[in-house]
Design a protein around this motif. Structure first.
Motif, PDB file in Angstrom:
ATOM      1  N   LYS A  25      46.986  34.616  35.571  1.00  0.00           N
ATOM      2  CA  LYS A  25      45.961  33.875  36.308  1.00  0.00           C
ATOM      3  C   LYS A  25      45.816  32.437  35.827  1.00  0.00           C
ATOM      4  O   LYS A  25      45.697  31.518  36.633  1.00  0.00           O
ATOM      5  CB  LYS A  25      44.616  34.596  36.188  1.00  0.00           C
ATOM      6  CG  LYS A  25      43.497  33.930  36.968  1.00  0.00           C
ATOM      7  CD  LYS A  25      42.204  34.725  36.862  1.00  0.00           C
ATOM      8  CE  LYS A  25      41.083  34.054  37.664  1.00  0.00           C
ATOM      9  NZ  LYS A  25      39.799  34.812  37.570  1.00  0.00           N
ATOM     10  N   ARG A  30      46.891  39.058  47.252  1.00  0.00           N
ATOM     11  CA  ARG A  30      45.475  38.684  47.188  1.00  0.00           C
ATOM     12  C   ARG A  30      45.062  38.195  45.814  1.00  0.00           C
ATOM     13  O   ARG A  30      44.744  37.025  45.649  1.00  0.00           O
ATOM     14  CB  ARG A  30      44.588  39.840  47.629  1.00  0.00           C
ATOM     15  CG  ARG A  30      43.095  39.478  47.659  1.00  0.00           C
ATOM     16  CD  ARG A  30      42.296  40.412  48.539  1.00  0.00           C
ATOM     17  NE  ARG A  30      42.725  40.326  49.929  1.00  0.00           N
ATOM     18  CZ  ARG A  30      42.421  41.229  50.856  1.00  0.00           C
ATOM     19  NH1 ARG A  30      41.714  42.296  50.529  1.00  0.00           N
ATOM     20  NH2 ARG A  30      42.822  41.074  52.097  1.00  0.00           N
ATOM     21  N   TYR A  63      46.530  37.539  42.774  1.00  0.00           N
ATOM     22  CA  TYR A  63      47.276  36.426  42.201  1.00  0.00           C
ATOM     23  C   TYR A  63      47.635  35.377  43.247  1.00  0.00           C
ATOM     24  O   TYR A  63      47.905  34.227  42.893  1.00  0.00           O
ATOM     25  CB  TYR A  63      48.495  36.946  41.445  1.00  0.00           C
ATOM     26  CG  TYR A  63      48.072  37.729  40.223  1.00  0.00           C
ATOM     27  CD1 TYR A  63      47.339  37.121  39.208  1.00  0.00           C
ATOM     28  CD2 TYR A  63      48.344  39.088  40.104  1.00  0.00           C
ATOM     29  CE1 TYR A  63      46.901  37.829  38.106  1.00  0.00           C
ATOM     30  CE2 TYR A  63      47.917  39.810  39.002  1.00  0.00           C
ATOM     31  CZ  TYR A  63      47.198  39.175  38.006  1.00  0.00           C
ATOM     32  OH  TYR A  63      46.759  39.892  36.920  1.00  0.00           O
ATOM     33  N   ALA A  64      47.599  35.776  44.510  1.00  0.00           N
ATOM     34  CA  ALA A  64      47.743  34.767  45.564  1.00  0.00           C
ATOM     35  C   ALA A  64      46.575  33.798  45.499  1.00  0.00           C
ATOM     36  O   ALA A  64      46.739  32.577  45.635  1.00  0.00           O
ATOM     37  CB  ALA A  64      47.819  35.441  46.932  1.00  0.00           C
ATOM     38  N   SER A  65      45.366  34.336  45.271  1.00  0.00           N
ATOM     39  CA  SER A  65      44.184  33.488  45.129  1.00  0.00           C
ATOM     40  C   SER A  65      44.287  32.625  43.871  1.00  0.00           C
ATOM     41  O   SER A  65      43.937  31.432  43.896  1.00  0.00           O
ATOM     42  CB  SER A  65      42.935  34.365  45.070  1.00  0.00           C
ATOM     43  OG  SER A  65      41.779  33.581  44.836  1.00  0.00           O
ATOM     44  N   THR A 118      46.516  29.720  44.524  1.00  0.00           N
ATOM     45  CA  THR A 118      45.812  28.685  45.278  1.00  0.00           C
ATOM     46  C   THR A 118      45.016  27.794  44.338  1.00  0.00           C
ATOM     47  O   THR A 118      44.993  26.568  44.489  1.00  0.00           O
ATOM     48  CB  THR A 118      44.877  29.325  46.317  1.00  0.00           C
ATOM     49  OG1 THR A 118      45.660  30.088  47.248  1.00  0.00           O
ATOM     50  CG2 THR A 118      44.094  28.267  47.078  1.00  0.00           C
ATOM     51  N   ASP A 119      44.385  28.409  43.340  1.00  0.00           N
ATOM     52  CA  ASP A 119      43.626  27.627  42.366  1.00  0.00           C
ATOM     53  C   ASP A 119      44.545  26.759  41.512  1.00  0.00           C
ATOM     54  O   ASP A 119      44.204  25.618  41.185  1.00  0.00           O
ATOM     55  CB  ASP A 119      42.816  28.563  41.471  1.00  0.00           C
ATOM     56  CG  ASP A 119      41.702  29.286  42.220  1.00  0.00           C
ATOM     57  OD1 ASP A 119      41.305  28.802  43.299  1.00  0.00           O
ATOM     58  OD2 ASP A 119      41.246  30.340  41.732  1.00  0.00           O
ATOM     59  N   ASP A 141      41.753  45.667  45.169  1.00  0.00           N
ATOM     60  CA  ASP A 141      41.668  45.644  46.623  1.00  0.00           C
ATOM     61  C   ASP A 141      42.445  46.807  47.216  1.00  0.00           C
ATOM     62  O   ASP A 141      43.459  47.248  46.662  1.00  0.00           O
ATOM     63  CB  ASP A 141      42.246  44.331  47.179  1.00  0.00           C
ATOM     64  CG  ASP A 141      41.514  43.112  46.654  1.00  0.00           C
ATOM     65  OD1 ASP A 141      40.374  42.890  47.088  1.00  0.00           O
ATOM     66  OD2 ASP A 141      42.070  42.397  45.807  1.00  0.00           O
ATOM     67  N   SER A 151      47.418  44.102  45.790  1.00  0.00           N
ATOM     68  CA  SER A 151      46.702  43.206  44.893  1.00  0.00           C
ATOM     69  C   SER A 151      46.854  43.777  43.496  1.00  0.00           C
ATOM     70  O   SER A 151      46.516  44.941  43.268  1.00  0.00           O
ATOM     71  CB  SER A 151      45.229  43.144  45.293  1.00  0.00           C
ATOM     72  OG  SER A 151      44.550  42.111  44.622  1.00  0.00           O
TER      73      SER A 151
END
Length: 405
Positions: A233, A266, A268-270, A273-274, A319, A376
């Motif tokens: 992350k 979801r 690690y996709a999020s 994005t960060d 998720d 996820s």
């Protein structure tokens, strides 16, 4: 493989045939192109920051993926347990970073055999009692054990909480001739609440400051002491902390993300994005490579599809599985291999072998159609499978990837 073993292998996986009609479903698959992209992307990222990469192997426990990671330039493989280290070593991994305490004589015995076999092995310590136990065991075997002091965070998992605990641990290690203090280890993934970005950056700085102080005091028995952290992350923030000229020249900074190899749809996709938001000039990004394909099993009432997929086949935390594409093998056979958009469809419940899927009342779908699901947190899907399939863009099976859980 014996007939009995083959009968137990989930999915009856074999290479060669097409996934949609030639493979028993459900099946976990890794898409070849995004896998190759992710391997190269993370290796470039680590090298750009002057760091080595030791991917966390617990994510996949797939020796074929370990081999690809090493061939891409990885410094070593990170593992979580002594049996995992043994599995990696048996399949050719020689540098093993166990980001965990080595506890229990049976586990120490496994590691001793690995060291005797030529493994370059490291584990972490955070207590004087564990240090004494390790010292006695490895002295009796006539072996030297390389250890890293773990730095923890308040309220987190393992690791020394403050400088005084580190100082006491250094003294305890010095009393054990069979132990060699090789550096500092940490894990920033337990940091939560408040300004997490600032807290992770502060933790990265603490790791660097600690290893520098210990090196300056002469207690680190290595020409290039290790400083290591990074889950999947916050890898960019830890890389920032490690990206110093002094560390590049005189230390061994090691990043340890594991999930990057297949990424996800979801969690690690999020996180990606960060990362991109923090580094807008960063070229490219990680791509999801892991999916699970399953048949539509039943359409018992309008708005509901039951999928032949469950907790034994796919991760469901944090998720539920995410439906991505429908392949209309039975509802539209002439276009069976043309995936249909199913935006808005979503899982509502999961059982051992079934997923409840909410669908539009007028959805064009039939029993026997195939749906590809995203996940996820990929770790919790890999450990469901003895083998996964590597597939090309045409969904043809290229290779069977065995796991060693």
């Amino acid at each position: 493989m014996s007939e009995a073993a083959m009968a137990c292998d989930k999915g009856g996986v074999e290479t060669g045939p097409g996934l949609l009609t030639g493979i028993s479903l459900p099946a976990a698959v890794i898409h070849e192109a995004p896998l190759a992209h992710n391997l190269a992307w993370m290796q470039r990222f680590a090298e750009a920051h002057g760091a080595r990469l030791a991917p966390h192997g617990k994510t996949t426990m797939a020796p074929a993926l370990f081999r690809r990671q090493l061939e891409a330039g990885a410094w070593g493989i990170t593992l979580a347990t002594a049996p995992q280290c043994r599995a990696a070593f048996v399949h050719g991994v020689r540098r093993l970073l166990m980001a965990n305490q080595l506890v229990g004589e049976a586990n120490m015995g496994i590691v001793a055999e690995l060291i005797e076999g030529g493994a370059d092995y490291y584990c972490v310590v955070d207590s004087a009692e564990n240090v004494r136990q390790l010292g006695r065991f490895f002295a009796a075997r006539g072996l030297e054990l390389q250890v890293l002091i773990e730095l923890g965070v308040s309220g987190g998992r393992c690791g020394c909480r403050d400088a005084s605990q580190v100082e006491a641990l250094v003294a305890a290690i010095a009393e054990q001739p069979s132990l060699r203090l090789a550096g500092i280890e940490g894990y920033e993934g337990m940091i939560a609440g408040g300004d997490e970005v600032a807290a992770v950056r502060a933790y990265g700085a603490r790791l660097v400051d600690t290893v520098r102080l210990l090196h300056a005091s002469g207690v680190l028995e290595s020409e290039a002491p290790i400083v290591t952290a990074s889950g999947s992350k916050w890898f960019d923030l830890i890389a920032e902390a490690f990206d110093r000229a002094e560390l590049r020249e005189h230390y061994t900074p090691v990043l340890r993300p594991g999930c990057y190899v297949v990424h996800d749809h979801r969690l690690y996709a999020s996180a990606m994005t960060d990362v991109k938001a923090r580094h807008p000039h960063l070229e490219g990004e990680l791509q999801p490579a892991l999916e699970v394909f399953a048949h539509v099993q039943s359409l018992p009432e309008p708005g509901l599809a039951i999928i032949a997929l469950g907790k034994r086949d796919i991760g469901h935390e944090p998720d539920l599985p995410m439906p991505l594409r429908l392949y209309p093998l039975c509802s539209h056979p002439s276009a069976a291999t043309t995936p249909l958009d199913i935006a808005g469809w979503h899982a509502t419940h999961i059982m051992d072998q079934h997923v409840f899927l909410a669908i539009p009342g007028d959805a064009r779908i039939a029993v026997g159609d195939v749906i590809a699901f995203g996940t996820s947190h990929p770790c919790l899907t890999f450990d469901k499978w003895r083998q996964l399939l590597l597939v090309d863009e045409a969904l043809k099976a290229k290779e069977s990837l065995e796991t060693c859980f």
